[in-house]
Write a protein that holds these residues in place. Sequence first.
Motif, PDB file in Angstrom:
ATOM      1  N   ASN A  47       0.908  -1.194  -0.069  1.00  0.00           N
ATOM      2  CA  ASN A  47       0.141  -0.050  -0.026  1.00  0.00           C
ATOM      3  C   ASN A  47       0.696   1.289   0.031  1.00  0.00           C
ATOM      4  N   GLY A  52       0.110   3.386  -4.682  1.00  0.00           N
ATOM      5  CA  GLY A  52      -0.677   2.666  -3.458  1.00  0.00           C
ATOM      6  C   GLY A  52      -0.968   1.397  -3.606  1.00  0.00           C
ATOM      7  N   VAL A 276      -3.751   2.283   6.102  1.00  0.00           N
ATOM      8  CA  VAL A 276      -4.902   2.345   5.171  1.00  0.00           C
ATOM      9  C   VAL A 276      -4.682   1.235   4.428  1.00  0.00           C
ATOM     10  N   GLY A 307      -3.421   0.338  -0.994  1.00  0.00           N
ATOM     11  CA  GLY A 307      -4.405   1.096  -0.030  1.00  0.00           C
ATOM     12  C   GLY A 307      -5.220   2.248  -0.665  1.00  0.00           C
ATOM     13  N   ASN A 308      -5.750   1.873  -1.841  1.00  0.00           N
ATOM     14  CA  ASN A 308      -6.533   2.866  -2.627  1.00  0.00           C
ATOM     15  C   ASN A 308      -8.220   2.724  -2.386  1.00  0.00           C
ATOM     16  N   VAL A 309      -8.440   3.449  -1.115  1.00  0.00           N
ATOM     17  CA  VAL A 309      -9.743   3.055  -0.669  1.00  0.00           C
ATOM     18  C   VAL A 309     -10.592   4.337  -0.788  1.00  0.00           C
ATOM     19  N   ILE A 311     -12.296   6.573   1.245  1.00  0.00           N
ATOM     20  CA  ILE A 311     -12.429   6.574   2.775  1.00  0.00           C
ATOM     21  C   ILE A 311     -13.874   7.045   3.283  1.00  0.00           C
ATOM     22  N   ASP A 312     -14.573   7.599   2.178  1.00  0.00           N
ATOM     23  CA  ASP A 312     -15.802   8.218   2.522  1.00  0.00           C
ATOM     24  C   ASP A 312     -16.899   6.789   2.544  1.00  0.00           C
TER      25      ASP A 312
END
Lengths: 316, 316
Positions: A47, A52, A276, A307-309, A311-312
Amino acid sequence: MSVTLPGLEQIRDAAARIAPHATITPVLRSAALEDLLGAELHFKCENLQRGGAFKFRGACNAVWSLADDEARHGVVTHSSGNHGNALAMAAATRGIPAHVVVPEGAVRAKVEAIERAGAIMHRCAPTIAAREAKAAQVQQATGAILVHPYADTRVIAGQGTAMLELLQQSAGLDTIIAPVGGGGLLSGCAIAAHGMNPALAVLGAEPAGADDAAQSLARGARIESFVPDTVCDGLRTLIGEPNLEVLREHRVEVITVSDEETIAAMKLLWQNLKLVVEVSSATVLAALLKQRDRFAGCRIGLVLTGGNVDIDRLPW
Amino acid sequence: MSVTLPGLEQIRDAAARIAPHATITPVLRSAALEDLLGAELHFKCENLQRGGAFKFRGACNAVWSLADDEARHGVVTHSSGNHGNALAMAAATRGIPAHVVVPEGAVRAKVEAIERAGAIMHRCAPTIAAREAKAAQVQQATGAILVHPYADTRVIAGQGTAMLELLQQSAGLDTIIAPVGGGGLLSGCAIAAHGMNPALAVLGAEPAGADDAAQSLARGARIESFVPDTVCDGLRTLIGEPNLEVLREHRVEVITVSDEETIAAMKLLWQNLKLVVEVSSATVLAALLKQRDRFAGCRIGLVLTGGNVDIDRLPW
């Protein structure tokens, strides 16, 4: 699709080729998670890789493997996200165009990253057939070289460099585990791992709702179509033919996990490693937790893939 | 409270003292954040420190500074979270008891971590007066040594080791910034930074809703009471007297930021660094973003203080 499989030598070449561009990602540990598992856990933090995700390794190796006269027309791929981004970034390091075919419904954060990386975007329907058709069309129109997300020697060798690094960073591992979607990472890791140490146990982690690799291994024949049903957006692809071949040859065992188990593991990773990581990455910890007794006392290397999320939109 | 201020020598001693127990945390960078700021950003990842926060450094230095006959009665402190956890963990490395006074309303994840670390817990009302009274009471009853969260030479020296490390890891920085609550970290960092390079610009970042350090510096006299109003749970404390003295002597400038700015910066950190950092940590990036033009072209070291977040209750 006929693909020559890379060996350890090609993975070492890939490591040298990507070294000027890729990050040597850290290996982190967590006392709390090790207590929970009763095993040593060495997390390879892809990540924290450029873009990422581990995908930059394979894409970068592919881009820099091309001869100058091949490279100048650019590269093309289809990708739900991380590979497209990785290819766009890798192409930028060589100053060549990258065409990326993106299926509708891909994770917003990933699509935005691809655009930011400067790719020429091509939208298509969210099916594997539509992706491949659109990529072929772009390829013919532009002369761009196809860099398949996983069924590609250069990509497999590039992804294998993550394992090469991990085994150099963490001495004495006896087990390694990586997620399996298309199988580019897991096949590259299996080749690297057994090239370095034939005694290593090599495991894959796969969502139960996209368990074609596990099923294909069990039946002895590759499943050719399925409808994935999992929150692990990075693992909704069918395993590639050459990738499955590597898993078979290297006697890789694939452990399947429910989305519920994966989401619980994802929370544990966020809380304890302070990283993350995307949900697909958490399958590896979920798989170990599911068979906890078996792994007691082991020294395990786990690949955290990305780690490409959004986050919302967290899955809990 | 009379506290002798440490110098660079004491910070070097602290680094040697904590080396067997603390983590040398990585320094990470993000091309996307550097593009956004137009500056080089070196993030010192204390969220990856043992216990998930820089606090372990100071607590560990304090615990291992004690003579054997002082140490055997244990240590006591009051803390909204990270320092309590750090002291409990540090005490465990020496096999001595840790008493922790925890105010009602502290972040659940942090309180649980303190309990897991084996501390003897003492609850009190969420005021600074109640905390100090309870800690004094425990101290008298048990003979435990008080390790104040920030107004303590050993703690200041320990926190300063984060800056010592950062400046060894990242050559050529011209500016450093750390959050300020009680000021243990920022004062230790200022001493370490100017000890290594007197030309460094040293900045603090403080929530506008708990801006007693900024106000105390502006007025030339320490504010002695205030009602904090900020989401930054780690920064709701009044700056300590010796800590303020260091900020004055070292001409540290404190930039204040709104919670809105901090939360936006927190999201940027999660998305781009792929790190779970707590909201207090994000004040440093928020401060730089607020004065973007001023920092263009600078080479900045930022201390990310911790990663102990209730991931079920994110502030966005």
